[in-house]
Enzyme design. Structure first.
Site, short mmCIF file in Angstrom:
data_model
loop_
_atom_site.label_atom_id
_atom_site.label_comp_id
_atom_site.label_asym_id
_atom_site.label_seq_id
_atom_site.Cartn_x
_atom_site.Cartn_y
_atom_site.Cartn_z
CG ASN A 19 -4.56 0.01 -11.66
OD1 ASN A 19 -3.87 -0.06 -10.65
ND2 ASN A 19 -4.82 -1.04 -12.41
NE ARG B 151 -1.84 2.88 -13.43
CZ ARG B 151 -1.63 1.56 -13.40
NH1 ARG B 151 -2.03 0.81 -14.41
NH2 ARG B 151 -1.01 0.99 -12.39
CE LYS C 38 -25.39 21.43 18.28
NZ LYS C 38 -25.00 22.64 18.98
CB ALA D 179 -0.92 -0.01 1.22
C1 UD1 Z 1 0.59 -5.33 -10.43
C2 UD1 Z 1 1.41 -6.54 -10.94
C3 UD1 Z 1 0.71 -7.13 -12.15
C4 UD1 Z 1 -0.70 -7.53 -11.80
C5 UD1 Z 1 -1.47 -6.36 -11.20
C6 UD1 Z 1 -2.78 -6.86 -10.64
C7 UD1 Z 1 3.77 -6.04 -10.46
C8 UD1 Z 1 5.04 -5.59 -11.01
N1 UD1 Z 1 2.75 -6.09 -11.30
O1 UD1 Z 1 0.62 -4.36 -11.46
O2 UD1 Z 1 1.43 -8.28 -12.61
O3 UD1 Z 1 -1.36 -8.00 -12.96
O4 UD1 Z 1 -0.73 -5.77 -10.11
O5 UD1 Z 1 -3.58 -5.82 -10.15
O6 UD1 Z 1 3.69 -6.37 -9.30
N2 UD1 Z 1 3.07 -0.64 -4.60
C9 UD1 Z 1 3.93 -0.39 -3.56
N3 UD1 Z 1 5.18 0.03 -3.84
C10 UD1 Z 1 5.65 0.20 -5.11
C11 UD1 Z 1 4.74 -0.05 -6.17
C12 UD1 Z 1 3.47 -0.48 -5.88
O7 UD1 Z 1 3.56 -0.55 -2.40
O8 UD1 Z 1 6.81 0.59 -5.25
C13 UD1 Z 1 1.69 -1.09 -4.27
C14 UD1 Z 1 0.63 -0.12 -4.74
O9 UD1 Z 1 0.28 0.77 -3.71
C15 UD1 Z 1 -0.53 -1.05 -5.08
C16 UD1 Z 1 0.12 -2.37 -5.42
O10 UD1 Z 1 1.46 -2.31 -4.95
O11 UD1 Z 1 -1.39 -1.23 -3.97
C17 UD1 Z 1 0.11 -2.65 -6.93
O12 UD1 Z 1 0.81 -1.61 -7.60
P1 UD1 Z 1 0.35 -1.11 -9.02
O13 UD1 Z 1 1.27 -0.03 -9.45
O14 UD1 Z 1 -1.09 -0.86 -9.06
O15 UD1 Z 1 0.70 -2.43 -9.90
P2 UD1 Z 1 0.08 -2.83 -11.29
O16 UD1 Z 1 0.71 -2.04 -12.36
O17 UD1 Z 1 -1.39 -2.82 -11.21
CA CA Z 2 -2.87 -2.27 -9.63
#
Ligand code: UD1
Ligand code: CA
Length: 459
Positions: free
Chosen positions: A226, A15, A349, A9
């Protein structure tokens, strides 16, 4: 076998275009990350660690009530890097870690349970949730050789052939803790996004001859949010699930498509809910209530057999058998008794209203303590504010307040007393008395004629 859970998280969520960290956006009134934490707990995970970074303090305070631990990812260098930042949490532990993303709130506890059971039965190093969908755009693809999972390739890194793969990575996994820690050290950021991908761990484990499994599930459960459009899709799905649960419990929803019930709300059997009701927070509604259309009820307790119509009720309690509305506004910290009547254009209130009291029309009651079986005439105003301070009003049992009365606070009206219509009460009214506080009427006879204002009567 020892189990713990990690929830990712730390990302901002570019996005979704928001100042609020993405995982704090609410779905059916509850932050996405809290949905995921609650699901993990419902699946039996006690030890939950949340990886925070962007808006860390906000995420921490929003999740505080869940009693989780935290790891800090100061710079968001990818999902693999995020898990590395939780190495202190994982190190020294033997067993299984479930890793879920904080932006996918539709996953069900039963599915988490299935995943971990499969993982442990098959003695895998990693087991992931996947889904097969027609439009896999944006998701990581599961690359298999025959039945076997070889690796995950992120959308942006896919070859043309890999882009055709319809099996996607849900971003939800179980790992053997020691195997995971050993593989994380081998991650590189040599990819399209220059990030350390958690998804690369799967390929690394395979190369080192570890067992990897996959559990394909219904796509709905894996939806990751997203964008705002995906947030709305998720909201719709969860709302339908919540409404179905209440209907299964014996609540009538006249039109589930226009009934908005928060994730934490409880509703008793045989309550009937008409369209366009919004019920939020930790509201509890009793049995045999009727919610006619167009109310908003937030963090309130509504006892049995209450009827409410076109009203707003915030952080208050409504006693059994009471009717509210249409067009009543009950503001925080109000306690309304049993079998009372709060009618049209009435605002209450921070007040208590005793059992059996009727406040039927066009009345404001603020900072007051009202007894039982009182009757408020139309247009009563409790004058609780002098421009700088608020004062209290106390009204005993069985008081009759005539129409268009002002009660200038602080003031006490003792039990069994009457107030004449149009009075402005500034002093205590003793028990059992009639208070009149208005100018006496004077009639000047013949005045209209003398002024030449009399209109000729028709013959
Ligand atoms: C990720 C997966 C993808 C999958 C998708 C499913 C990776 C590289 N890719 O992509 O294969 O299909 O989820 O929904 O894992 N986050 C962090 N730190 C970071 C980056 C992200 O904590 O440095 C957390 C974000 O807050 C989020 C989650 O990881 O809750 C997913 O990150 P996001 O950037 O949405 O990954 P996707 O591109 O959706
Ligand atoms: Ca995601």
């Amino acid at each position: 076998m020892y189990n713990c859970a990690l929830i990712l998280a730390a990302g901002q969520g570019k996005r979704i275009k928001s100042n609020l960290p993405k995982v704090l956006h609410k779905v059916c009134g509850k932050e996405m990350v809290n949905h995921v934490i609650d699901t993990m707990r419902a699946a039996g995970f006690e030890d939950v660690n949340v990886i925070i970074g962007k808006g860390a303090e906000k995420v921490k305070s929003a999740t505080e009530s869940r009693k989780v631990s935290y790891s800090l990812q100061e710079e968001q260098l990818g999902t693999g890097h995020a898990v590395l930042c939780a190495a202190d949490f994982l190190r020294g532990k033997k067993g299984t870690v479930a890793i879920f993303t904080g932006d996918a709130p539709l996953i069900r506890p039963e599915t988490v349970d299935k995943l971990i059971k499969l993982h442990q039965e098959q003695k895998n190093s990693a087991t992931l949730l996947s889904s097969i969908i027609d439009n896999p755009h944006g998701y990581g693809r599961i690359i298999r050789q025959g039945e076997e999972v070889l690796k995950i390739v992120e959308h942006k890194d896919c070859t043309l052939e890999e882009l055709e793969v319809k099996e996607i990575n849900a971003g939800m996994y179980c790992f053997d803790i020691e195997d995971l820690l050993a593989s994380l050290d081998k991650l590189s950021n040599n990819n399209a996004q220059g990030e350390y991908y958690l998804t690369d761990v799967i390929g690394i484990l395979k190369e080192n001859h570890n067992k990897v499994g996959a559990l394909p599930v219904e796509f709905e459960e894996t939806i990751g949010v997203n964008s705002r459009a995906e947030l709305a899709v998720t909201e719709n799905i969860l709302r339908a699930r919540i409404n179905k649960k209440h209907m299964d419990n014996g609540v009538t929803l006249i039109d589930p498509n226009t009934t908005y019930i928060g994730a934490e709300v409880e509703i008793g059997q045989d309550t009937i809910i008409y369209p366009n009701n919004i019920i939020e927070g930790n509201t509890v509604i009793g049995s045999d209530c009727i919610l006619y259309p167009n109310s908003r009820i937030n963090c309130s307790i509504i006892e049995d057999e209450v009827s409410i119509q076109s009203s707003v009720i915030l952080e208050s309690r409504i006693g059994e058998g009471t009717t509210v509305g249409p067009f009543a506004y009950i503001r925080p910290e109000s306690v309304i008794g049993k079998k009372t009547r709060i009618g049209d254009f009435v605002e209450i209130k921070k007040s208590t209203i005793g059992d059996g009291t009727k406040v039927s029309h066009l009345t404001y009651i603020g900072d007051a303590e009202v007894g039982k079986d009182c009757n408020f005439g139309c247009g009563t105003v409790v004058v609780n504010y002098d421009g700088s301070h608020k004062y209290k009003t106390k009204i005993g049992d069985n008081v009759f307040v005539g129409c268009n009365t002002n009660l200038v606070s602080p003031v006490e009206v003792q039990e069994h007393s009457y107030i004449a219509a149009g009075s402005t009460i500034t002093k205590e009214v003793p028990e059992g008395s009639l208070a009149t506080a208005r100018a006496r009427q004077v009639n000047i006879e013949g005045w209209v004629d003398r002024k030449g204002l009399l209109k000729k009567k028709d013959k």
